[in-house]
Scaffold this motif. Structure first.
Motif, PDB file in Angstrom:
ATOM      1  N   TRP A 199       0.852  -1.071  -0.013  1.00  0.00           N
ATOM      2  CA  TRP A 199      -0.093   0.053  -0.080  1.00  0.00           C
ATOM      3  C   TRP A 199       0.987   1.172   0.066  1.00  0.00           C
ATOM      4  O   TRP A 199       1.103   1.870   1.132  1.00  0.00           O
ATOM      5  CB  TRP A 199      -0.758  -0.137   1.240  1.00  0.00           C
ATOM      6  CG  TRP A 199      -1.922  -1.188   1.223  1.00  0.00           C
ATOM      7  CD1 TRP A 199      -1.741  -2.178   2.095  1.00  0.00           C
ATOM      8  CD2 TRP A 199      -3.109  -1.135   0.516  1.00  0.00           C
ATOM      9  NE1 TRP A 199      -2.812  -3.360   1.691  1.00  0.00           N
ATOM     10  CE2 TRP A 199      -3.502  -2.562   0.946  1.00  0.00           C
ATOM     11  CE3 TRP A 199      -3.873  -0.413  -0.316  1.00  0.00           C
ATOM     12  CZ2 TRP A 199      -4.900  -3.101   0.496  1.00  0.00           C
ATOM     13  CZ3 TRP A 199      -5.170  -0.727  -0.883  1.00  0.00           C
ATOM     14  CH2 TRP A 199      -5.593  -2.107  -0.413  1.00  0.00           C
ATOM     15  N   ALA A 228      -7.011  -0.292   7.769  1.00  0.00           N
ATOM     16  CA  ALA A 228      -8.335  -0.392   7.031  1.00  0.00           C
ATOM     17  C   ALA A 228      -9.076   0.535   7.410  1.00  0.00           C
ATOM     18  O   ALA A 228     -10.164   0.615   6.285  1.00  0.00           O
ATOM     19  CB  ALA A 228      -8.501  -2.125   7.623  1.00  0.00           C
ATOM     20  N   LEU A 231     -11.267   0.149   4.010  1.00  0.00           N
ATOM     21  CA  LEU A 231     -11.679  -1.372   3.558  1.00  0.00           C
ATOM     22  C   LEU A 231     -11.654  -2.240   4.610  1.00  0.00           C
ATOM     23  O   LEU A 231     -11.553  -2.001   5.604  1.00  0.00           O
ATOM     24  CB  LEU A 231     -10.249  -1.804   2.435  1.00  0.00           C
ATOM     25  CG  LEU A 231      -9.832  -0.845   1.409  1.00  0.00           C
ATOM     26  CD1 LEU A 231      -8.460  -1.196   1.092  1.00  0.00           C
ATOM     27  CD2 LEU A 231     -10.853  -1.070   0.406  1.00  0.00           C
ATOM     28  N   GLU A 245      -9.227  -7.796   5.847  1.00  0.00           N
ATOM     29  CA  GLU A 245      -8.927  -8.942   5.173  1.00  0.00           C
ATOM     30  C   GLU A 245      -8.032  -8.575   4.006  1.00  0.00           C
ATOM     31  O   GLU A 245      -7.292  -9.469   3.398  1.00  0.00           O
ATOM     32  CB  GLU A 245      -9.862 -10.075   4.995  1.00  0.00           C
ATOM     33  CG  GLU A 245     -10.190 -10.687   6.278  1.00  0.00           C
ATOM     34  CD  GLU A 245     -11.259  -9.814   7.086  1.00  0.00           C
ATOM     35  OE1 GLU A 245     -11.856  -8.834   6.692  1.00  0.00           O
ATOM     36  OE2 GLU A 245     -11.409 -10.119   8.316  1.00  0.00           O
ATOM     37  N   SER A 246      -8.724  -7.655   3.249  1.00  0.00           N
ATOM     38  CA  SER A 246      -8.134  -6.874   1.865  1.00  0.00           C
ATOM     39  C   SER A 246      -6.803  -5.980   2.100  1.00  0.00           C
ATOM     40  O   SER A 246      -6.191  -6.043   1.361  1.00  0.00           O
ATOM     41  CB  SER A 246      -9.531  -6.109   1.278  1.00  0.00           C
ATOM     42  OG  SER A 246      -9.720  -5.162   2.257  1.00  0.00           O
ATOM     43  N   PRO A 263      -3.961 -10.151   3.785  1.00  0.00           N
ATOM     44  CA  PRO A 263      -4.878 -11.261   3.706  1.00  0.00           C
ATOM     45  C   PRO A 263      -4.540 -12.195   4.746  1.00  0.00           C
ATOM     46  O   PRO A 263      -5.577 -13.269   4.840  1.00  0.00           O
ATOM     47  CB  PRO A 263      -4.224 -12.106   2.159  1.00  0.00           C
ATOM     48  CG  PRO A 263      -3.793 -10.811   1.336  1.00  0.00           C
ATOM     49  CD  PRO A 263      -3.207  -9.881   2.531  1.00  0.00           C
TER      50      PRO A 263
END
Length: 149
Positions: free
Chosen positions: A58, A132, A137, A140-141, A144
């Motif tokens: 990211w 997140a 988001l 988990e995204s 993972p």
């Protein structure tokens, strides 16, 4: 009677306190030994490692400021009256020149983990959850492997 003159040493250097000829005492532990690192420094390293892992996937996190705070404060809304749970982390969105900020609370995380491995896992989960929330988001995204360990 004359007072005795102390004997003069062969070398005329001033004498320093040196117990039993052992020399100056060194540090308790060499720097590479974990004992030389404080708990706060070790915790900072865990947060830094977690952030480094996430920044690879990211790149937009480069502009986010990550911080460690000892405990959440009640005077600025980090802890609300009547809440039973103490937060482990928090996100503040940037205003003006101030960047977005992710804060991890050290003491609540340390209290909930027994070993260094548990602490590293919990720190990573807290950082993933806060990132997140910041990105809008699911955890988990963002990572993972979140929640699998």
């Amino acid at each position: 009677m004359d007072s005795p003159v102390p004997p003069r040493r062969a070398d005329s250097r001033p004498r320093r306190r040196d117990r039993h000829g052992r020399g100056m005492r060194g540090p308790i532990a060499p720097p590479q030994v974990p004992l030389a690192i404080s708990r706060a420094e070790a915790f900072d390293d865990l947060v830094r490692d977690s952030v480094t892992r996430l920044e690879r996937h990211w790149p937009q996190l480069a502009g986010v400021e990550f911080a460690v705070q000892e405990v959440p404060r009640s005077d600025n809304g980090e802890v609300r009256e009547g809440d039973d749970a103490v937060p482990l982390g928090r996100v503040t969105e940037g205003v003006g020149e101030r960047p977005d900020r992710v804060i991890v609370f050290r003491r609540p995380v340390e209290i909930r983990s027994r070993t260094r491995d548990e602490r590293a896992l919990l720190v990573h989960e807290v950082v993933v959850e806060q990132v997140a929330e910041l990105l809008g988001l699911a955890p988990e995204s963002v990572d993972p492997r979140y929640g699998q360990d």
